[in-house]
Scaffold this motif. Structure first.
Motif, PDB file in Angstrom:
ATOM      1  N   VAL A 169       0.835  -1.203   0.000  1.00 19.41           N
ATOM      2  CA  VAL A 169       0.000   0.000   0.000  1.00 19.41           C
ATOM      3  C   VAL A 169       0.867   1.250   0.000  1.00 19.41           C
ATOM      4  O   VAL A 169       1.995   1.245   0.497  1.00 19.41           O
ATOM      5  CB  VAL A 169      -0.957   0.041   1.222  1.00 19.41           C
ATOM      6  CG1 VAL A 169      -1.907  -1.131   1.212  1.00 19.41           C
ATOM      7  CG2 VAL A 169      -0.205   0.105   2.525  1.00 19.41           C
ATOM      8  N   LYS A 170       0.319   2.304  -0.550  1.00 19.46           N
ATOM      9  CA  LYS A 170       1.008   3.590  -0.565  1.00 19.46           C
ATOM     10  C   LYS A 170       0.744   4.304   0.752  1.00 19.46           C
ATOM     11  O   LYS A 170      -0.377   4.304   1.261  1.00 19.46           O
ATOM     12  CB  LYS A 170       0.517   4.439  -1.731  1.00 19.46           C
ATOM     13  CG  LYS A 170       1.265   5.729  -1.876  1.00 19.46           C
ATOM     14  CD  LYS A 170       0.916   6.440  -3.154  1.00 19.46           C
ATOM     15  CE  LYS A 170       1.762   7.693  -3.205  1.00 19.46           C
ATOM     16  NZ  LYS A 170       1.689   8.341  -4.492  1.00 19.46           N
ATOM     17  N   VAL A 171       1.765   4.916   1.302  1.00 19.00           N
ATOM     18  CA  VAL A 171       1.618   5.688   2.530  1.00 19.00           C
ATOM     19  C   VAL A 171       1.046   7.041   2.138  1.00 19.00           C
ATOM     20  O   VAL A 171       1.580   7.735   1.270  1.00 19.00           O
ATOM     21  CB  VAL A 171       2.969   5.852   3.261  1.00 19.00           C
ATOM     22  CG1 VAL A 171       2.801   6.699   4.507  1.00 19.00           C
ATOM     23  CG2 VAL A 171       3.544   4.490   3.606  1.00 19.00           C
ATOM     24  N   GLY A 172      -0.055   7.419   2.764  1.00 16.88           N
ATOM     25  CA  GLY A 172      -0.761   8.641   2.404  1.00 16.88           C
ATOM     26  C   GLY A 172      -0.375   9.832   3.251  1.00 16.88           C
ATOM     27  O   GLY A 172       0.548   9.785   4.064  1.00 16.88           O
ATOM     28  N   SER A 189      -1.774 -11.923   9.144  1.00 13.81           N
ATOM     29  CA  SER A 189      -1.813 -13.313   9.585  1.00 13.81           C
ATOM     30  C   SER A 189      -2.716 -13.365  10.816  1.00 13.81           C
ATOM     31  O   SER A 189      -3.175 -12.338  11.296  1.00 13.81           O
ATOM     32  CB  SER A 189      -0.406 -13.841   9.878  1.00 13.81           C
ATOM     33  OG  SER A 189       0.271 -13.013  10.775  1.00 13.81           O
ATOM     34  N   ALA A 190      -2.985 -14.546  11.315  1.00 13.74           N
ATOM     35  CA  ALA A 190      -3.912 -14.700  12.434  1.00 13.74           C
ATOM     36  C   ALA A 190      -3.443 -13.906  13.650  1.00 13.74           C
ATOM     37  O   ALA A 190      -2.313 -14.079  14.114  1.00 13.74           O
ATOM     38  CB  ALA A 190      -4.061 -16.174  12.794  1.00 13.74           C
ATOM     39  N   GLN A 191      -4.282 -12.999  14.112  1.00 11.28           N
ATOM     40  CA  GLN A 191      -4.052 -12.217  15.329  1.00 11.28           C
ATOM     41  C   GLN A 191      -2.913 -11.201  15.223  1.00 11.28           C
ATOM     42  O   GLN A 191      -2.536 -10.600  16.228  1.00 11.28           O
ATOM     43  CB  GLN A 191      -3.785 -13.133  16.528  1.00 11.28           C
ATOM     44  CG  GLN A 191      -4.794 -14.249  16.708  1.00 11.28           C
ATOM     45  CD  GLN A 191      -6.125 -13.747  17.197  1.00 11.28           C
ATOM     46  OE1 GLN A 191      -6.207 -13.070  18.202  1.00 11.28           O
ATOM     47  NE2 GLN A 191      -7.176 -14.059  16.473  1.00 11.28           N
ATOM     48  N   LYS A 192      -2.352 -11.011  14.010  1.00  8.58           N
ATOM     49  CA  LYS A 192      -1.181 -10.143  13.891  1.00  8.58           C
ATOM     50  C   LYS A 192      -1.127  -9.521  12.491  1.00  8.58           C
ATOM     51  O   LYS A 192      -1.453 -10.170  11.503  1.00  8.58           O
ATOM     52  CB  LYS A 192       0.083 -10.952  14.154  1.00  8.58           C
ATOM     53  CG  LYS A 192       1.361 -10.151  14.089  1.00  8.58           C
ATOM     54  CD  LYS A 192       2.549 -10.960  14.584  1.00  8.58           C
ATOM     55  CE  LYS A 192       2.947 -12.021  13.588  1.00  8.58           C
ATOM     56  NZ  LYS A 192       4.220 -12.670  13.943  1.00  8.58           N
ATOM     57  N   ILE A 193      -0.679  -8.256  12.449  1.00  6.18           N
ATOM     58  CA  ILE A 193      -0.431  -7.570  11.185  1.00  6.18           C
ATOM     59  C   ILE A 193       0.958  -6.974  11.276  1.00  6.18           C
ATOM     60  O   ILE A 193       1.297  -6.301  12.247  1.00  6.18           O
ATOM     61  CB  ILE A 193      -1.466  -6.455  10.937  1.00  6.18           C
ATOM     62  CG1 ILE A 193      -2.868  -7.041  10.812  1.00  6.18           C
ATOM     63  CG2 ILE A 193      -1.107  -5.650   9.688  1.00  6.18           C
ATOM     64  CD1 ILE A 193      -3.961  -6.020  10.742  1.00  6.18           C
ATOM     65  N   GLU A 194       1.759  -7.220  10.252  1.00  8.11           N
ATOM     66  CA  GLU A 194       3.115  -6.657  10.198  1.00  8.11           C
ATOM     67  C   GLU A 194       3.181  -5.619   9.093  1.00  8.11           C
ATOM     68  O   GLU A 194       2.639  -5.831   8.008  1.00  8.11           O
ATOM     69  CB  GLU A 194       4.132  -7.755   9.968  1.00  8.11           C
ATOM     70  CG  GLU A 194       4.171  -8.762  11.102  1.00  8.11           C
ATOM     71  CD  GLU A 194       5.026  -9.965  10.756  1.00  8.11           C
ATOM     72  OE1 GLU A 194       6.225  -9.902  11.032  1.00  8.11           O
ATOM     73  OE2 GLU A 194       4.450 -10.920  10.213  1.00  8.11           O
ATOM     74  N   ILE A 195       3.869  -4.530   9.369  1.00  9.74           N
ATOM     75  CA  ILE A 195       4.092  -3.470   8.386  1.00  9.74           C
ATOM     76  C   ILE A 195       5.591  -3.400   8.148  1.00  9.74           C
ATOM     77  O   ILE A 195       6.353  -3.216   9.090  1.00  9.74           O
ATOM     78  CB  ILE A 195       3.552  -2.112   8.897  1.00  9.74           C
ATOM     79  CG1 ILE A 195       2.052  -2.229   9.189  1.00  9.74           C
ATOM     80  CG2 ILE A 195       3.851  -1.014   7.887  1.00  9.74           C
ATOM     81  CD1 ILE A 195       1.465  -1.023   9.882  1.00  9.74           C
ATOM     82  N   GLU A 196       5.992  -3.586   6.888  1.00 11.70           N
ATOM     83  CA  GLU A 196       7.405  -3.636   6.553  1.00 11.70           C
ATOM     84  C   GLU A 196       7.725  -2.725   5.383  1.00 11.70           C
ATOM     85  O   GLU A 196       6.814  -2.194   4.739  1.00 11.70           O
ATOM     86  CB  GLU A 196       7.815  -5.061   6.168  1.00 11.70           C
ATOM     87  CG  GLU A 196       7.624  -6.073   7.267  1.00 11.70           C
ATOM     88  CD  GLU A 196       7.995  -7.474   6.835  1.00 11.70           C
ATOM     89  OE1 GLU A 196       8.266  -7.690   5.615  1.00 11.70           O
ATOM     90  OE2 GLU A 196       8.007  -8.364   7.696  1.00 11.70           O
ATOM     91  N   ARG A 197       8.983  -2.625   5.083  1.00  7.82           N
ATOM     92  CA  ARG A 197       9.471  -1.824   3.971  1.00  7.82           C
ATOM     93  C   ARG A 197       8.770  -2.207   2.671  1.00  7.82           C
ATOM     94  O   ARG A 197       8.634  -3.372   2.350  1.00  7.82           O
ATOM     95  CB  ARG A 197      10.957  -2.027   3.813  1.00  7.82           C
ATOM     96  CG  ARG A 197      11.507  -1.316   2.622  1.00  7.82           C
ATOM     97  CD  ARG A 197      12.955  -1.581   2.451  1.00  7.82           C
ATOM     98  NE  ARG A 197      13.394  -0.768   1.330  1.00  7.82           N
ATOM     99  CZ  ARG A 197      14.543  -0.848   0.781  1.00  7.82           C
ATOM    100  NH1 ARG A 197      15.411  -1.711   1.226  1.00  7.82           N
ATOM    101  NH2 ARG A 197      14.868  -0.080  -0.215  1.00  7.82           N
ATOM    102  N   GLY A 198       8.369  -1.204   1.917  1.00  5.04           N
ATOM    103  CA  GLY A 198       7.731  -1.432   0.632  1.00  5.04           C
ATOM    104  C   GLY A 198       8.749  -1.476  -0.490  1.00  5.04           C
ATOM    105  O   GLY A 198       9.938  -1.365  -0.276  1.00  5.04           O
ATOM    106  N   GLU A 199       8.235  -1.641  -1.680  1.00  3.93           N
ATOM    107  CA  GLU A 199       9.085  -1.738  -2.870  1.00  3.93           C
ATOM    108  C   GLU A 199       9.268  -0.394  -3.513  1.00  3.93           C
ATOM    109  O   GLU A 199       8.482   0.466  -3.422  1.00  3.93           O
ATOM    110  CB  GLU A 199       8.463  -2.709  -3.860  1.00  3.93           C
ATOM    111  CG  GLU A 199       8.298  -4.075  -3.250  1.00  3.93           C
ATOM    112  CD  GLU A 199       7.511  -5.012  -4.141  1.00  3.93           C
ATOM    113  OE1 GLU A 199       7.141  -4.642  -5.251  1.00  3.93           O
ATOM    114  OE2 GLU A 199       7.295  -6.136  -3.712  1.00  3.93           O
TER     115      GLU A 199
END
Length: 102
Positions: A7-10, A92-102
Motif C-alpha cells: 500500500v502507498k503511505v498517504g 496473519s492470524a491475530q497479527k499484522i506486520e508493516i514492513e518496507r515497501g518496494e
C-alpha cells in the motif's frame, strides 16, 4: 492464513507520508474486527500490530468495514528511514506486520 499487500503511505492533515490506512475483509480475516483492541510495537524496519484484550488502540469503522488508521511522526520516520512511499502489509492470524515497501 497469510495475506500480503503493498500500500502507498498517504498524507495526514497535508503532511506527506504520515498515514497508513488499512480496511476491510483482510482485517476481518486476521481477526481485527470492529471494536477489537490491539497494540502497536515499532522497530526500525516497521511495526507489528497484535490483538490484545488490553490493547491501547481499537479497530474503528463498522462491522462490515473495520478500519485501522495509523498516523503521525513514527509513520513519517519509518518512511524516511526506508526511503520509500510504500509499505508491505502482512496479515496473519491475530497479527499484522508493516514492513518496507518496494
Amino acid at each position: 492464513m497469510r495475506n500480503i499487500v503493498v500500500v502507498k503511505v498517504g498524507a495526514s492533515k497535508r503532511v506527506p507520508q504520515s498515514r497508513i490506512w488499512v480496511e476491510g475483509r483482510r482485517l476481518i480475516g486476521a481477526g481485527f474486527v470492529h471494536g477489537a483492541r490491539y497494540d502497536v510495537v515499532w522497530n526500525v524496519l516497521g511495526a507489528t500490530l497484535t490483538l490484545s484484550s488490553a490493547g491501547a488502540r481499537k479497530v474503528a469503522g463498522t462491522i462490515d468495514r473495520p478500519i485501522i488508521d495509523i498516523t503521525g511522526e513514527k509513520v513519517r520516520a519509518l518512511c524516511a528511514t526506508l526511503c520509500t512511499d510504500r509499505v508491505i502489509i502482512i496479515y496473519s492470524a491475530q497479527k499484522i506486520e508493516i514492513e518496507r515497501g518496494e
